[in-house]
Design a protein around this motif. Structure first.
Motif, PDB file in Angstrom:
ATOM      1  N   SER A  59     -68.499  63.757 -68.189  1.00 44.46           N
ATOM      2  CA  SER A  59     -68.820  64.393 -69.461  1.00 44.46           C
ATOM      3  C   SER A  59     -69.093  65.890 -69.364  1.00 44.46           C
ATOM      4  N   SER A  60     -69.326  66.416 -68.158  1.00 42.32           N
ATOM      5  CA  SER A  60     -69.592  67.858 -68.010  1.00 42.32           C
ATOM      6  C   SER A  60     -69.481  68.247 -66.543  1.00 42.32           C
ATOM      7  N   GLY A  61     -69.526  69.542 -66.294  1.00 45.52           N
ATOM      8  CA  GLY A  61     -69.552  70.018 -64.910  1.00 45.52           C
ATOM      9  C   GLY A  61     -70.863  69.640 -64.241  1.00 45.52           C
ATOM     10  N   THR A  62     -71.944  69.689 -64.995  1.00 47.44           N
ATOM     11  CA  THR A  62     -73.263  69.304 -64.456  1.00 47.44           C
ATOM     12  C   THR A  62     -73.225  67.829 -64.044  1.00 47.44           C
ATOM     13  N   ALA A  63     -72.619  67.002 -64.903  1.00 46.33           N
ATOM     14  CA  ALA A  63     -72.477  65.577 -64.577  1.00 46.33           C
ATOM     15  C   ALA A  63     -71.603  65.409 -63.339  1.00 46.33           C
ATOM     16  N   THR A  86     -75.936  81.473 -59.009  1.00 43.46           N
ATOM     17  CA  THR A  86     -75.199  80.278 -59.416  1.00 43.46           C
ATOM     18  C   THR A  86     -75.508  80.082 -60.891  1.00 43.46           C
ATOM     19  N   PHE A  87     -75.122  78.962 -61.424  1.00 42.75           N
ATOM     20  CA  PHE A  87     -75.556  78.638 -62.778  1.00 42.75           C
ATOM     21  C   PHE A  87     -76.664  77.594 -62.624  1.00 42.75           C
ATOM     22  N   VAL A  88     -77.643  77.586 -63.517  1.00 39.51           N
ATOM     23  CA  VAL A  88     -78.775  76.661 -63.361  1.00 39.51           C
ATOM     24  C   VAL A  88     -78.331  75.211 -63.152  1.00 39.51           C
ATOM     25  N   ALA A  89     -77.126  74.863 -63.630  1.00 38.88           N
ATOM     26  CA  ALA A  89     -76.649  73.482 -63.536  1.00 38.88           C
ATOM     27  C   ALA A  89     -76.638  72.957 -62.104  1.00 38.88           C
ATOM     28  N   SER A  90     -76.282  73.808 -61.147  1.00 36.00           N
ATOM     29  CA  SER A  90     -76.189  73.313 -59.766  1.00 36.00           C
ATOM     30  C   SER A  90     -77.583  72.911 -59.272  1.00 36.00           C
ATOM     31  N   PRO A 130     -71.490  75.556 -51.728  1.00 34.74           N
ATOM     32  CA  PRO A 130     -71.087  76.899 -52.160  1.00 34.74           C
ATOM     33  C   PRO A 130     -70.719  76.850 -53.645  1.00 34.74           C
ATOM     34  N   VAL A 131     -71.069  77.884 -54.366  1.00 40.09           N
ATOM     35  CA  VAL A 131     -70.708  77.958 -55.789  1.00 40.09           C
ATOM     36  C   VAL A 131     -69.743  79.131 -55.949  1.00 40.09           C
ATOM     37  N   HIS A 132     -68.527  78.831 -56.352  1.00 39.09           N
ATOM     38  CA  HIS A 132     -67.490  79.874 -56.437  1.00 39.09           C
ATOM     39  C   HIS A 132     -67.662  80.649 -57.735  1.00 39.09           C
ATOM     40  N   GLU A 156     -68.064  71.700 -53.113  1.00 36.89           N
ATOM     41  CA  GLU A 156     -67.724  72.962 -53.778  1.00 36.89           C
ATOM     42  C   GLU A 156     -68.013  72.873 -55.271  1.00 36.89           C
ATOM     43  N   ASP A 157     -68.886  73.747 -55.753  1.00 33.32           N
ATOM     44  CA  ASP A 157     -69.024  73.907 -57.200  1.00 33.32           C
ATOM     45  C   ASP A 157     -67.958  74.920 -57.613  1.00 33.32           C
ATOM     46  N   ALA A 158     -66.811  74.378 -58.036  1.00 28.55           N
ATOM     47  CA  ALA A 158     -65.669  75.229 -58.402  1.00 28.55           C
ATOM     48  C   ALA A 158     -65.550  75.347 -59.920  1.00 28.55           C
ATOM     49  N   CYS A 159     -66.678  75.168 -60.604  1.00 24.04           N
ATOM     50  CA  CYS A 159     -66.658  75.148 -62.075  1.00 24.04           C
ATOM     51  C   CYS A 159     -66.084  76.437 -62.669  1.00 24.04           C
ATOM     52  N   GLN A 160     -66.276  77.573 -61.957  1.00 20.88           N
ATOM     53  CA  GLN A 160     -65.779  78.846 -62.489  1.00 20.88           C
ATOM     54  C   GLN A 160     -64.525  79.315 -61.770  1.00 20.88           C
ATOM     55  N   ALA A 161     -63.944  78.472 -60.958  1.00 26.70           N
ATOM     56  CA  ALA A 161     -62.876  78.997 -60.090  1.00 26.70           C
ATOM     57  C   ALA A 161     -61.640  78.116 -60.047  1.00 26.70           C
ATOM     58  N   PHE A 180     -65.395  70.562 -61.129  1.00 27.15           N
ATOM     59  CA  PHE A 180     -64.928  71.489 -62.161  1.00 27.15           C
ATOM     60  C   PHE A 180     -65.677  71.233 -63.460  1.00 27.15           C
ATOM     61  N   SER A 181     -65.787  72.279 -64.267  1.00 32.23           N
ATOM     62  CA  SER A 181     -66.323  72.141 -65.629  1.00 32.23           C
ATOM     63  C   SER A 181     -65.214  72.477 -66.608  1.00 32.23           C
ATOM     64  N   PHE A 182     -65.166  71.706 -67.692  1.00 29.81           N
ATOM     65  CA  PHE A 182     -64.232  72.021 -68.780  1.00 29.81           C
ATOM     66  C   PHE A 182     -65.021  72.292 -70.048  1.00 29.81           C
ATOM     67  N   ASP A 183     -66.180  72.941 -69.898  1.00 32.42           N
ATOM     68  CA  ASP A 183     -66.941  73.270 -71.105  1.00 32.42           C
ATOM     69  C   ASP A 183     -66.201  74.366 -71.877  1.00 32.42           C
ATOM     70  N   TYR A 184     -66.756  74.764 -73.008  1.00 34.84           N
ATOM     71  CA  TYR A 184     -65.979  75.575 -73.949  1.00 34.84           C
ATOM     72  C   TYR A 184     -65.606  76.962 -73.429  1.00 34.84           C
ATOM     73  N   VAL A 185     -66.363  77.482 -72.451  1.00 28.25           N
ATOM     74  CA  VAL A 185     -66.061  78.853 -71.995  1.00 28.25           C
ATOM     75  C   VAL A 185     -65.394  78.908 -70.618  1.00 28.25           C
ATOM     76  N   LYS A 186     -64.954  77.789 -70.112  1.00 29.04           N
ATOM     77  CA  LYS A 186     -64.331  77.808 -68.794  1.00 29.04           C
ATOM     78  C   LYS A 186     -62.813  78.077 -68.905  1.00 29.04           C
ATOM     79  N   THR A 187     -62.171  78.255 -67.738  1.00 31.99           N
ATOM     80  CA  THR A 187     -60.758  78.650 -67.704  1.00 31.99           C
ATOM     81  C   THR A 187     -59.882  77.706 -68.514  1.00 31.99           C
TER      82      THR A 187
HETATM   83  C1  LIG Z   1     -70.392  75.871 -66.220  1.00 34.63           C
HETATM   84  C2  LIG Z   1     -70.911  75.651 -64.857  1.00 34.63           C
HETATM   85  C3  LIG Z   1     -71.499  74.446 -64.465  1.00 34.63           C
HETATM   86  C4  LIG Z   1     -71.807  73.341 -65.418  1.00 34.63           C
HETATM   87  O1  LIG Z   1     -70.784  72.916 -66.208  1.00 34.63           O
HETATM   88  P1  LIG Z   1     -71.074  72.262 -67.658  1.00 34.63           P
HETATM   89  O2  LIG Z   1     -69.770  71.639 -67.977  1.00 34.63           O
HETATM   90  O3  LIG Z   1     -71.423  73.377 -68.593  1.00 34.63           O
HETATM   91  O4  LIG Z   1     -72.156  71.270 -67.481  1.00 34.63           O
HETATM   92  C5  LIG Z   1     -71.893  74.289 -63.153  1.00 34.63           C
HETATM   93  N1  LIG Z   1     -71.745  75.286 -62.257  1.00 34.63           N
HETATM   94  C6  LIG Z   1     -71.201  76.462 -62.597  1.00 34.63           C
HETATM   95  C7  LIG Z   1     -71.025  77.500 -61.553  1.00 34.63           C
HETATM   96  C8  LIG Z   1     -70.792  76.691 -63.912  1.00 34.63           C
HETATM   97  O5  LIG Z   1     -70.292  77.892 -64.245  1.00 34.63           O
END
Ligand SMILES: *Cc1c(COP(=O)(O)O)cnc(C)c1O
Length: 397
Positions: A59-63, A86-90, A130-132, A156-161, A180-187
């Motif tokens: 359901s999310s990158g955090t998940a 990083t982003f607080v999610a990690s 590592p958070v990219h 790898e937290d590749a949510c932004q990469a 990976f994250s596919f939230d509204y502001v990701k690639t």
């Molecule tokens: C966006 C993001 C997340 C979390 O993803 P969500 O889909 O918003 O929960 C985790 N790590 C990084 C580095 C992010 O940019």
């Protein structure tokens, strides 16, 4: 970076397939769904694009981060090493499992510094994460060597990469697990959504179960499925997955546009001898979602950031003062202020972050500005932007 910029008929068609059948759930209802399995389709396409055996949508990158760690058996009292930037999610994902987040310095790659990571390893360490950030990676080879030496997981937290590579491998596929994250502001976006990828059959199977209440997904009668262990609901909906099916097909087009725009900005900014660019490790290719550079001093970085915004150059970030992405403003995380119960181990093992010395991270972050690369700029707009940026930076040196 945002996929929402180029959003339209293709996404609508995929979503309409789901709306026309009325089956909004990714599992079950086989007879009603007119053959549409958008979540499965996206998982197969993502695994193929990332050259891995398995992809699990959630359901999310955090998940994705939470499920990835749970699937590999990370839990109460285990220490997870992650960067100060990083982003607080990690950080949150680690705590969600009762594990202990250990923040470690970054270097000029803007991600984990391998030497600082090595110093932070204890007998309780289980994961190096590592958070990219902003589209580029750490020295993954050095981190992998540490993982091999100490028997740790590389996550790898590749949510932004998404779309970047290291040693020819897609980011996210280099470690044991990638997210990976596919939230509204990701690639690329699903609205909300995320995925984990792995080559490990057991982690994948666990993730598949854990993200859906422990359902084993064997057979076609959901009611008759077994539950080998407990799980939670981290499912993605068919509607969100449908958007992702269309967006993933556009990923390589997005990356091409980002790279072109990035190169125009970089060429212009390179004419300013006082600024240097974020280091991209050897054998790494970023996804060009941001351009990040260092000013000579913190003072200049603050001034440049304020002036860029005044000059109409939008979407530039001074992360050092930002309260989502850099440890300095994370009192709520560092003091574990939570509404729910955390195992006492977490409290006992958490370093005293108020006394921690992150001067190395501050040295880089205090001087960093990152600007988002957009997809929708016209050629004239990028050139204009490059000129305005260079002029503004010069005026503040
Ligand atoms: C966006 C993001 C997340 C979390 O993803 P969500 O889909 O918003 O929960 C985790 N790590 C990084 C580095 C992010 O940019």
């Amino acid at each position: 970076m945002p996929g929402f910029e180029l959003f339209g008929d293709k996404e609508r068609d995929e979503v309409n397939d789901v709306l026309n059948s009325g089956v909004l759930m990714r599992y079950g209802f086989d007879g009603k769904r007119n053959g549409h399995w958008k979540a499965k389709e996206l998982e197969q396409a993502l695994a193929k694009r990332m050259k891995v055996n398995h992809a699990q949508l959630v359901s999310s990158g955090t998940a994705a981060l939470t499920v990835a760690m749970a699937s590999a058996g990370v839990g109460a009292g285990d220490e997870v090493i992650l960067p100060t930037f990083t982003f607080v999610a990690s950080f949150e994902a680690v705590l969600a499992l009762g594990a202990v987040p250990i923040l470690v310095d970054i270097d000029d790659t803007l991600t984990l510094e391998p030497k600082a990571v090595e110093k932070a390893i204890t007998s309780k360490t289980k994961v190096i994460m590592p958070v990219h950030m902003c589209g580029s990676m750490a020295n993954l080879r050095a981190l992998k060597d540490l993982c091999d030496k100490h028997n740790l997981l590389l996550l790898e937290d590749a949510c932004q990469a998404i779309g970047g590579t290291y040693e020819g491998k897609p980011l996210g596929s280099y470690g044991d697990l990638g997210c990976f994250s596919f939230d509204y502001v990701k690639t690329i976006t699903c609205g909300e959504g995320g995925a984990l990828i792995t080559n490990d059959d057991a982690y994948y199977k666990n993730a598949d179960h854990y993200s859906d209440h422990g359902h084993d997904h064997i057979g076609s009668d959901r009611g008759a499925e077994d539950h080998p262990f407990l799980g939670y609901n981290y499912r993605i909906s068919e509607l969100h997955a449908a958007v992702g099916v269309a967006q993933l097909k556009k990923l390589d087009t997005f990356l091409g546009i980002q790279e072109k725009n990035y190169n125009i900005l970089k060429k212009e900014l390179s004419t300013i001898p006082e600024i240097t660019f974020r280091t991209v490790p050897e054998n790494g290719v970023e996804n060009y979602s941001f351009i990040s550079f260092f000013l000579p001093t913190e003072d200049q970085a603050r001034k440049v950031h304020a002036s860029l915004s005044k000059a109409g150059v939008d979407a530039c970030f001074y992360w050092y003062d930002n309260n989502w992405h850099y440890h300095r403003k994370w009192a709520h995380l560092k003091h574990l202020k939570t509404l729910s119960f955390l195992p006492s181990k977490v409290y006992d093992q958490l370093p005293n972050y108020d006394k921690a010395d992150f001067s190395k991270s501050d040295h880089w972050m205090g001087r960093t500005i990152s600007c988002l690369i957009k997809l929708g700029w016209t050629k004239d707009e990028v050139h204009q932007r490059a000129e305005t940026m260079a002029k503004t930076i010069r005026e503040n040196l």
